[in-house]
Design a protein around this motif. Structure first.
Motif, PDB file in Angstrom:
ATOM      1  N   SER A 386       0.776  -1.279  -0.060  1.00  0.00           N
ATOM      2  CA  SER A 386       0.104   0.085   0.007  1.00  0.00           C
ATOM      3  C   SER A 386       0.730   1.239  -0.118  1.00  0.00           C
ATOM      4  O   SER A 386       0.404   2.405  -0.426  1.00  0.00           O
ATOM      5  CB  SER A 386      -1.103  -0.031   1.212  1.00  0.00           C
ATOM      6  N   HIS A 387       2.039   1.194   0.475  1.00  0.00           N
ATOM      7  CA  HIS A 387       2.952   2.182   0.407  1.00  0.00           C
ATOM      8  C   HIS A 387       4.056   2.204  -0.724  1.00  0.00           C
ATOM      9  O   HIS A 387       5.028   3.215  -0.744  1.00  0.00           O
ATOM     10  CB  HIS A 387       3.870   2.416   1.802  1.00  0.00           C
ATOM     11  N   GLN A 388       3.892   1.450  -1.633  1.00  0.00           N
ATOM     12  CA  GLN A 388       4.251   1.382  -2.880  1.00  0.00           C
ATOM     13  C   GLN A 388       5.817   1.107  -2.777  1.00  0.00           C
ATOM     14  O   GLN A 388       6.682   1.694  -3.471  1.00  0.00           O
ATOM     15  CB  GLN A 388       4.239   2.617  -3.768  1.00  0.00           C
ATOM     16  N   TRP A 389       6.165   0.092  -1.967  1.00  0.00           N
ATOM     17  CA  TRP A 389       7.495  -0.471  -1.875  1.00  0.00           C
ATOM     18  C   TRP A 389       7.948  -1.180  -2.794  1.00  0.00           C
ATOM     19  O   TRP A 389       7.089  -1.950  -3.777  1.00  0.00           O
ATOM     20  CB  TRP A 389       7.787  -1.092  -0.602  1.00  0.00           C
ATOM     21  N   PRO A 390       9.313  -1.180  -3.379  1.00  0.00           N
ATOM     22  CA  PRO A 390       9.474  -1.883  -4.773  1.00  0.00           C
ATOM     23  C   PRO A 390       9.332  -3.198  -4.635  1.00  0.00           C
ATOM     24  O   PRO A 390       9.524  -4.068  -3.639  1.00  0.00           O
ATOM     25  CB  PRO A 390      10.940  -1.582  -4.668  1.00  0.00           C
ATOM     26  N   ALA A 391       8.588  -4.025  -5.628  1.00  0.00           N
ATOM     27  CA  ALA A 391       8.314  -5.213  -5.619  1.00  0.00           C
ATOM     28  C   ALA A 391       9.528  -6.191  -5.536  1.00  0.00           C
ATOM     29  O   ALA A 391       9.380  -7.178  -4.846  1.00  0.00           O
ATOM     30  CB  ALA A 391       7.586  -5.794  -7.029  1.00  0.00           C
ATOM     31  N   THR A 392      10.691  -5.749  -5.947  1.00  0.00           N
ATOM     32  CA  THR A 392      11.982  -6.566  -5.695  1.00  0.00           C
ATOM     33  C   THR A 392      12.388  -6.474  -4.208  1.00  0.00           C
ATOM     34  O   THR A 392      12.895  -7.690  -3.595  1.00  0.00           O
ATOM     35  CB  THR A 392      13.349  -5.830  -6.294  1.00  0.00           C
ATOM     36  N   TRP A 393      12.109  -5.495  -3.484  1.00  0.00           N
ATOM     37  CA  TRP A 393      12.348  -5.248  -1.914  1.00  0.00           C
ATOM     38  C   TRP A 393      11.240  -6.398  -1.254  1.00  0.00           C
ATOM     39  O   TRP A 393      11.851  -7.147  -0.201  1.00  0.00           O
ATOM     40  CB  TRP A 393      12.062  -4.095  -1.445  1.00  0.00           C
ATOM     41  N   ILE A 394      10.190  -6.414  -1.813  1.00  0.00           N
ATOM     42  CA  ILE A 394       9.066  -7.284  -0.940  1.00  0.00           C
ATOM     43  C   ILE A 394       9.404  -8.718  -1.280  1.00  0.00           C
ATOM     44  O   ILE A 394       9.379  -9.634  -0.393  1.00  0.00           O
ATOM     45  CB  ILE A 394       7.794  -6.897  -1.504  1.00  0.00           C
ATOM     46  N   ASP A 395       9.868  -9.087  -2.562  1.00  0.00           N
ATOM     47  CA  ASP A 395      10.195 -10.321  -2.755  1.00  0.00           C
ATOM     48  C   ASP A 395      11.213 -10.821  -1.954  1.00  0.00           C
ATOM     49  O   ASP A 395      11.314 -12.227  -1.578  1.00  0.00           O
ATOM     50  CB  ASP A 395      10.596 -10.568  -4.294  1.00  0.00           C
ATOM     51  N   THR A 396      12.522 -10.133  -1.759  1.00  0.00           N
ATOM     52  CA  THR A 396      13.632 -10.336  -0.989  1.00  0.00           C
ATOM     53  C   THR A 396      13.124 -10.390   0.301  1.00  0.00           C
ATOM     54  O   THR A 396      13.807 -11.264   1.032  1.00  0.00           O
ATOM     55  CB  THR A 396      14.446  -9.065  -1.230  1.00  0.00           C
ATOM     56  N   SER A 397      12.104  -9.703   1.101  1.00  0.00           N
ATOM     57  CA  SER A 397      11.909 -10.012   2.369  1.00  0.00           C
ATOM     58  C   SER A 397      11.094 -11.284   2.563  1.00  0.00           C
ATOM     59  O   SER A 397      11.238 -11.898   3.299  1.00  0.00           O
ATOM     60  CB  SER A 397      10.762  -8.811   2.583  1.00  0.00           C
TER      61      SER A 397
END
Length: 514
Positions: A386-397
């Protein structure tokens, strides 16, 4: 509680243990390393003081600190149970965590180091105030701006300010604190603020008048507070002025803006309005200086509330650090972009944002922040998306979370050996193709596993499920210990302290000292 008893408690504990560490220096210049341990017991956080280690001349070196910490953990037999380590942001603590990995088997302390949020907020507030707060020069003082200024000199000139004859006996005494803040950490903080101030000044410098009004406002307030504290006469007169101005709250002494009507009366009193070296009126703020304080106040108040929030005792708060930084960042950006505010105030906000961003980036260096947020049922991945964090960062998490599950929490599969069957049994079984009697062990499996997560990948199942409004995540996940394979992992990450204030409380008040 004896060391033997604590050791027995922790050795029988199945979950992970977190540490808070902090260094303090006594007034007689003896350094100590305070260590507290934190864990979840029956859905509640428990804290125990492990030790106060008296440090030698090498007390601030990372390698020495790591050796002392490792020895303490080994003495308790918990060196293999540590997950998060919360400490302030001094470079010696980073070096300590790096060295600790070499001393303790299986430790990943650099990946699980948590920067004390309260120290970050405190550093931000220093960046707002210190460049405007002038003191008498000493050999070790740091100068943020040129202070060859008669106005500031007159404010700092103590002259012969007369204290009440009975002040020595009746003035409120300074707090009898046995410990003071680590001088190395304070020097580190001040140097950082000085560098950031110089950087911002180089990009967009303040005019002399803009600097002076902010400097005078803050310096006058600090010096007036000192005089009020040490003079019984001024203390009593201010109290009288508070009554006349109908200010009776106990919070009056902590809020200059709230005290403004009383201060106006105080400065108007003939004995405090007289000219001379001992005049109190040199601390009287101009209208523009009051504007500076009025505009700085909401910024400082936001960080005060944030500090109070992350300093709550026995409360899981690590999952709130990133959302708090986002809120504070938004507040500072609005101040910086508001042309109606005094330029000195916008510069103060820019300094604060610079430091906040510096430590925001550091949250990526630790797995603790993102894991705690994702494992909180109210956040999961929704906050980042919802805060538009990069998709790559989310995938890494997600990968980090899965790695922790696979390495430390996933149950080891124990296959059940099939019973030996004779050829006649096989033939009989083949002839009864419509009836499956191959494994009576699974006959009641559906009943036994009802309500439990039986998917092969609990991480994926959890992330696909909807978020839930959960106020107490520790109690929530404790109730699921017998139903969710993720529960132990979640409790370990959510129980990590967001700040090291528990050690400060231990130094200040003592307590369950072992």
């Amino acid at each position: 509680m004896s060391r033997k008893h604590v050791t027995k408690l922790y050795l029988s504990f199945d979950g992970k243990i977190h540490l808070c560490i902090d260094g303090w220096t006594s007034l007689n210049v003896i350094s100590f390393l305070g260590i507290t341990a934190h864990r979840v017991v029956d859905g509640k956080l428990e804290r125990i003081i492990l030790d106060f280690i008296k440090c030698l001349s090498k007390g601030h070196e990372g390698k020495y600190l790591a050796q002392q910490l490792a020895k303490c953990l080994q003495d308790y037999g918990i060196d293999g149970k540590i997950l998060g380590i919360t400490a302030d942001n001094a470079s010696s603590n980073t070096a300590m965590c790096e060295e600790l990995e070499q001393l303790i088997t299986g430790a990943n302390s650099l990946q699980t180091k948590i920067n004390c949020a309260a120290h970050v907020w405190n550093l931000v507030v220093k960046a707002i105030i210190l460049p405007f707060a002038h003191t008498k020069k000493t050999e070790t003082s740091i100068t943020f701006f040129d202070d060859d200024d008669k106005a500031l000199t007159s404010i700092l000139d103590d002259g012969d300010l007369e204290l009440n004859a009975h002040a020595t006996d009746n003035t409120v005494e300074d707090s009898e604190t046995e410990y003071e803040l680590d001088p190395d950490r304070e020097a580190f903080d001040l140097k950082m603020i000085e560098d950031i101030t110089a950087e911002i000044e180089a990009e967009d410098s303040l005019m002399h008048q803009e600097k002076q009004v902010a400097e005078c406002a803050v310096t006058k307030l600090i010096e007036l507070a000192k005089c009020t504290f040490h003079s019984l006469t001024i203390h009593e007169d201010l109290a009288t002025c508070c009554v006349k101005a109908k200010l009776t709250s106990a919070d009056a002494i902590t809020c200059a803006l709230w005290l403004r009507p009383a201060l106006k009366r105080l400065f108007a009193m003939p004995k405090h309005d007289k000219a001379g070296a001992n005049e109190l009126r040199r601390f009287k703020l101009s209208a523009e200086e009051w504007v500076i304080l009025t505009q700085l106040h909401p910024i400082l108040k936001a960080f005060l509330h944030s500090t109070e929030r992350v300093s709550k005792a026995n409360t899981p708060l690590l999952h709130e650090v990133i959302p708090l930084i986002d809120v504070l960042t938004g507040r500072l950006e609005k101040v910086i972009d508001d042309p109606s505010l005094h330029k000195a105030v916008r510069h103060a906000a820019a300094r604060s944002l610079h430091i906040l961003n510096k430590y925001y980036l550091k949250t990526d260096e630790s797995i603790m922040y993102r894991c705690a947020m994702i494992l909180h049922p109210s956040y999961k991945l929704n906050y980042f998306r919802s805060h538009q964090w990069p998709a790559t960062w989310i995938d890494t998490s997600i990968e980090i979370l899965r790695e922790q599950w696979e390495a430390h929490y996933k149950p080891i599969d124990t296959p059940v050996p099939s019973p030996m069957r004779s050829s006649s049994m096989v033939q009989s079984s083949a002839s009864l193709s419509t009836i499956n009697l191959s494994d009576d062990n699974d006959l009641f499996a559906e009943i036994d596993s009802f309500g439990m997560d039986t998917t092969d990948d609990p991480i994926s199942a959890y992330l696909k499920s909807s978020t839930e409004p959960v106020a107490d995540p520790l109690r929530y996940w404790t109730s699921k210990l017998n139903h969710s394979p993720l529960a132990c992992m979640v409790l370990d990450f959510l129980s990590a302290p967001a700040s090291s204030v528990e050690v400060e409380r231990a130094f200040s008040h003592g307590g369950l000292t072992v």
